[in-house]
Design a protein around this motif. Structure first.
Motif, mmCIF file in Angstrom:
data_model
loop_
_atom_site.group_PDB
_atom_site.id
_atom_site.type_symbol
_atom_site.label_atom_id
_atom_site.label_comp_id
_atom_site.label_asym_id
_atom_site.label_seq_id
_atom_site.Cartn_x
_atom_site.Cartn_y
_atom_site.Cartn_z
ATOM 1 N N ASP A 149 0.910 -1.396 0.014
ATOM 2 C CA ASP A 149 0.232 0.079 0.041
ATOM 3 C C ASP A 149 0.837 1.278 0.204
ATOM 4 N N SER A 150 1.804 1.271 0.747
ATOM 5 C CA SER A 150 2.709 2.480 0.764
ATOM 6 C C SER A 150 3.568 2.688 -0.308
ATOM 7 N N SER A 151 4.008 1.466 -1.082
ATOM 8 C CA SER A 151 4.664 1.558 -2.141
ATOM 9 C C SER A 151 3.668 1.969 -3.494
ATOM 10 N N ARG A 152 2.401 1.691 -3.338
ATOM 11 C CA ARG A 152 1.379 2.494 -4.438
ATOM 12 C C ARG A 152 1.610 3.923 -4.008
ATOM 13 N N PHE A 153 1.294 4.256 -3.031
ATOM 14 C CA PHE A 153 1.160 5.817 -2.583
ATOM 15 C C PHE A 153 2.438 6.426 -2.834
ATOM 16 N N GLY A 229 -7.218 -11.713 -13.167
ATOM 17 C CA GLY A 229 -6.583 -11.888 -11.973
ATOM 18 C C GLY A 229 -6.317 -10.545 -11.243
ATOM 19 N N SER A 230 -5.222 -10.723 -10.340
ATOM 20 C CA SER A 230 -4.985 -9.482 -9.409
ATOM 21 C C SER A 230 -3.690 -9.279 -9.691
ATOM 22 N N ALA A 231 -3.126 -8.144 -8.811
ATOM 23 C CA ALA A 231 -1.611 -7.755 -9.019
ATOM 24 C C ALA A 231 -0.532 -8.865 -8.575
ATOM 25 N N TYR A 232 0.222 -9.099 -9.191
ATOM 26 C CA TYR A 232 1.408 -9.639 -8.690
ATOM 27 C C TYR A 232 2.814 -9.369 -8.400
ATOM 28 N N TYR A 233 3.224 -8.301 -9.704
ATOM 29 C CA TYR A 233 4.800 -7.909 -9.443
ATOM 30 C C TYR A 233 5.098 -7.242 -8.223
ATOM 31 N N ALA A 234 4.169 -6.075 -8.041
ATOM 32 C CA ALA A 234 4.173 -5.195 -6.572
ATOM 33 C C ALA A 234 4.047 -6.149 -5.315
ATOM 34 N N PRO A 235 3.014 -6.829 -5.134
ATOM 35 C CA PRO A 235 2.661 -7.728 -3.930
ATOM 36 C C PRO A 235 4.142 -8.834 -3.778
ATOM 37 N N ALA A 236 4.648 -9.153 -4.916
ATOM 38 C CA ALA A 236 5.678 -10.350 -4.663
ATOM 39 C C ALA A 236 6.984 -9.417 -4.177
#
Ligand code: APR
Length: 320
Positions: A149-153, A229-236
């Protein structure tokens, strides 16, 4: 010295990306696990075949038997069903709770000393259930949401101000998603709090609120675009940052869904808070003072997580 062992429970989109990143960063040997036989083996082999080109050393194996995760130092859990368009994280609850029960039993039996990072949604409830099902120490079981969440922000702020992502820090609290609580006065550009940047005329309050809302909806925006599907690069990448801090005892200050036993007035729940992650797992939970408005937003977020935990107990009474 033997290499660290990283077990990835779930070898779907996030699991495969985790394996790739863990290999590229030489975090250790990697075991991919999945119930879908062939997927973890195939992804492991594919990534291993990139290692001579990339120049990293790691053994990658795939398995459908929990015995393969034996002695893992870190387990990253993505097993379950991912969100489809129109589906909320909470819709996933019933299905993924059953998955957490199986995963918890597997980790308890084969990797009881691991640092466990849960990514499966709905995150704050799943990590809470996983800790209970596994019986592992509470400081060794944590949920990944705050770093993402903070990376997205941070990304959205860097784009708004046309500055490097490296110079933007963000501070988010609370549950993952809709009730996430970003603290503008602790989020900075080059050390200058966002509240000061508003006074300096860099951004209006209204525009900042739009950016915050886009951050809250960050996962849904990607689901809407991907459609399948949902996000995977940033979550990983976010979970790998947490694993790295544990394995190298970096003691990074990272937001994470951590077990609260009275901090912030919350008991027996996992909620996103600033933590210090080192060789001891969650070594410290940082408690900051809230303003009245921040406290209200945080309490609202906690109430929504509590609702999810109650829904879990209704399905699996042993969690109480
Ligand atoms: N045990 C092990 N693996 C399982 C189980 C189970 N009981 N049930 C499902 N899986 C596996 C699936 O076979 C699949 O390979 O979990 C994997 C999930 O991968 P994806 O569907 O590609 O999902 P992914 O995008 O990786 O997201 C995983 O993280 O962010 C959250 O909401 C997301 O809950 C989802 C999770």
């Amino acid at each position: 010295m033997a290499r660290n062992k990283i077990a990835l429970i779930g070898s779907g989109m996030i699991g495969g990306t985790l394996a790739h990143l863990a290999g590229l960063k030489e975090l250790g040997d990697i075991v991919l696990f999945d119930i879908a036989d062939g997927i973890p083996q195939g992804k492991g082999l594919d990534i291993a075949q990139s290692s001579p080109v990339e120049g990293f050393n790691a053994n990658l194996t795939g398995a459908s038997d929990y015995a393969a995760i034996e002695g893992a130092d870190v387990c990253i859990v993505t097993a379950g069903v991912a969100r489809k368009p129109g589906m909320s994280r909470d819709d996933l609850l019933g299905i993924n709770l059953k998955v957490m029960e199986q995963v918890g039993a597997g980790i308890k039996k084969y990797a009881p000393n691991a640092f466990v990072i849960c990514i499966t949604n709905p995150l704050d409830a799943m990590v809470w259930a996983l800790q209970k099902f596994s019986g592992l120490p509470k400081n060794m079981v944590v949920g990944m949401a705050g770093v993402l969440d903070s990376s997205r922000f941070r990304l959205f702020l860097s784009q708004e101000f046309n500055v490097s992502v490296q110079d933007v820090t963000a501070f988010v609290l609370g549950g993952h998603g809709d009730t996430m609580v970003p603290l503008a006065r602790y989020s900075t550009v080059g050390g200058i709090p966002l509240t000061d940047l508003v006074k300096m005329g860099w951004v209006t309050k209204e525009r900042l609120e739009e950016i915050i809302q886009r951050t809250r909806d960050g996962g849904a925006e990607i689901v809407g675009l991907l459609k399948t599907g949902s996000a995977y690069y940033a979550p990983a990448a976010s979970a790998i940052e947490m694993a790295d801090s544990f394995l190298k005892d970096k003691k990074r200050v990272l937001p994470a869904a951590a077990y609260l036993s009275g901090q912030y007035g919350v008991k027996d729940m996992y909620v996103g808070v600033p933590t210090i992650i080192g060789a001891g797992g969650i070594e410290r939970i940082i408690e900051v003072e809230f303003t009245k408005a921040e406290k209200e937003a945080f309490d609202k977020s906690v109430a929504s997580v509590a609702g999810l935990c109650e829904a879990c107990v209704a399905i699996a009474p042993s969690l109480k």
